[in-house]
Design a protein around this motif. Structure first.
Motif, short mmCIF file in Angstrom:
data_model
loop_
_atom_site.label_atom_id
_atom_site.label_comp_id
_atom_site.label_asym_id
_atom_site.label_seq_id
_atom_site.Cartn_x
_atom_site.Cartn_y
_atom_site.Cartn_z
N GLU A 122 0.89 -1.17 -0.12
CA GLU A 122 0.12 0.13 0.14
C GLU A 122 0.75 1.18 0.19
O GLU A 122 0.46 2.07 -0.67
CB GLU A 122 -0.72 0.18 1.23
N LYS A 123 1.99 1.17 0.50
CA LYS A 123 2.76 2.39 0.65
C LYS A 123 3.35 2.76 -0.64
O LYS A 123 3.34 3.89 -1.29
CB LYS A 123 4.02 2.01 1.54
N GLU A 127 2.76 6.11 -3.24
CA GLU A 127 3.68 6.65 -3.66
C GLU A 127 3.39 6.80 -5.09
O GLU A 127 3.72 7.99 -5.73
CB GLU A 127 5.02 5.98 -3.60
N ILE A 128 3.33 5.90 -6.05
CA ILE A 128 2.97 5.90 -7.53
C ILE A 128 1.93 6.82 -7.78
O ILE A 128 1.86 7.60 -8.83
CB ILE A 128 3.13 4.35 -7.99
N LYS A 184 -8.84 8.24 -11.57
CA LYS A 184 -9.76 7.06 -11.18
C LYS A 184 -9.47 5.72 -11.82
O LYS A 184 -9.71 4.62 -11.47
CB LYS A 184 -11.34 7.56 -11.59
N ASP A 185 -8.74 5.99 -13.01
CA ASP A 185 -8.24 4.87 -13.75
C ASP A 185 -6.83 4.23 -13.54
O ASP A 185 -6.55 3.42 -14.16
CB ASP A 185 -8.38 5.29 -15.33
N HIS A 186 -6.25 4.76 -12.57
CA HIS A 186 -4.92 4.36 -12.15
C HIS A 186 -5.01 2.69 -11.85
O HIS A 186 -5.91 2.43 -11.03
CB HIS A 186 -4.36 5.09 -11.13
N GLN A 191 -5.21 0.30 -4.14
CA GLN A 191 -4.09 -0.01 -2.76
C GLN A 191 -3.54 1.16 -2.26
O GLN A 191 -3.00 1.23 -1.43
CB GLN A 191 -2.97 -1.03 -3.44
N ALA A 192 -4.14 2.18 -2.71
CA ALA A 192 -3.39 3.58 -2.44
C ALA A 192 -3.95 4.24 -1.36
O ALA A 192 -4.67 5.21 -1.20
CB ALA A 192 -3.24 4.65 -3.72
N SER A 193 -3.77 3.48 0.05
CA SER A 193 -4.49 4.03 1.06
C SER A 193 -3.64 5.12 2.06
O SER A 193 -4.19 5.48 3.12
CB SER A 193 -4.80 2.67 2.08
N GLN A 194 -2.58 5.45 1.61
CA GLN A 194 -1.44 6.13 2.46
C GLN A 194 -1.18 7.53 1.92
O GLN A 194 -0.15 8.04 1.99
CB GLN A 194 -0.41 5.41 2.69
N LEU A 195 -2.08 7.87 0.97
CA LEU A 195 -1.91 9.25 0.14
C LEU A 195 -1.60 10.47 1.16
O LEU A 195 -0.72 10.98 0.78
CB LEU A 195 -3.06 9.62 -0.64
#
Length: 265
Positions: A122-123, A127-128, A184-186, A191-195
């Motif tokens: 998730e990290k 990041e990406i 939205k299409d990434h 998984q990106a829970s740590q923005l």
């Protein structure tokens, strides 16, 4: 710690190996005078120099943030290089790409990232996603992930579709503070829970000095191809100011990504 100015090596292309017929940019595997293979991105293809600028800035920002990127190099193509190439389309591409191009070190044996088979923590996903929202990179979708697995590690490639503001620069200030709806299409958004955590960390890394050092890498020859700017430096300066303004207002694109992720899960 001393702030070291980033640098790119320059190589001379010695052999055209094979085309990579993906998308409209027609990159190719080529050999250079350092005996390494590279994925060569041509100034005469697709979106031309703008794509090379986006590739350069995107790749070096990824590297500054600690993400894995193949080495970028400037690749010099001499005037008569494509003279014996039998394919007319490739010959035309080589003829219009004489001069300084951009290339990525070829990761031999790498496989395309598969979101169904490959896991990303998730990290790293955060990041990406954050970086692509900053760069307005529309080209990291499940259909075309632009990520590779090499030696069991995740590597990023192909940022030529990023920074699309530079195709219509007249209102760059307005574009710098817009949300990035295409996030939205990434492919890694779910998984990106740590923005928010990544936002604080990465904004500390991407100082104005760091941004300007990366933008300074753009060759003069790639800039001011129209009458939009008074000088090369004025053209270059807009890239720095766009990124600095976007970073100063990062809560806009972070919130957009968070909302899009909530809609997914």
């Amino acid at each position: 710690m001393k702030n070291i100015q980033p640098e790119l090596r320059t190589v001379n292309v010695t052999r055209y190996v094979t085309p990579l017929r993906e998308g409209g940019s027609m990159p190719a595997i080529a050999e250079a005078d350092d005996d390494f293979l590279y994925v060569l991105k041509f100034r005469g293809a697709g979106q031309g120099l703008r794509a090379l600028i986006a590739e350069l800035i995107g790749g070096e920002i990824a590297r500054a943030l600690g993400l894995r990127m193949p080495e970028l190099v400037f690749a010099q193509l001499e005037k008569d290089f494509g003279r014996i190439e039998p394919d007319e389309e490739i010959q035309d591409l080589l003829r219009t790409s004489v001069g300084l191009n951009l290339a990525l070190h070829y990761l031999s044996g790498a496989i395309t990232f598969d979101p169904l088979a490959n896991q990303v923590d998730e990290k790293t996903a955060s990041e990406i996603v954050w970086m692509d929202a900053l760069l307005t990179n529309m080209d990291r979708t499940a259909r075309n992930t632009n990520m590779l697995i090499w030696h069991k590690e995740l590597w990023l490639i192909d940022h030529g579709a990023a920074l699309y503001f530079h195709h219509a620069m007249e209102n760059w200030e307005e574009q710098a503070v817009r949300p990035f709806g295409l996030i939205k299409d990434h492919v890694l958004l779910s998984q990106a829970s740590q923005l928010e955590e990544v936002d604080a960390l990465f904004k500390a890394i991407l100082t104005p000095e760091k941004i300007r050092a990366i933008v300074a890498l753009i060759p003069d020859d790639w800039l001011i191809r129209d009458n939009t700017f008074e000088s090369i430096e004025a053209h270059r300066d807009v890239y720095s100011k766009f990124l600095e303004l976007r970073l100063a207002n990062s809560e806009i694109f972070v919130k957009e990504a968070q909302n899009a992720r909530e809609a997914l899960i």
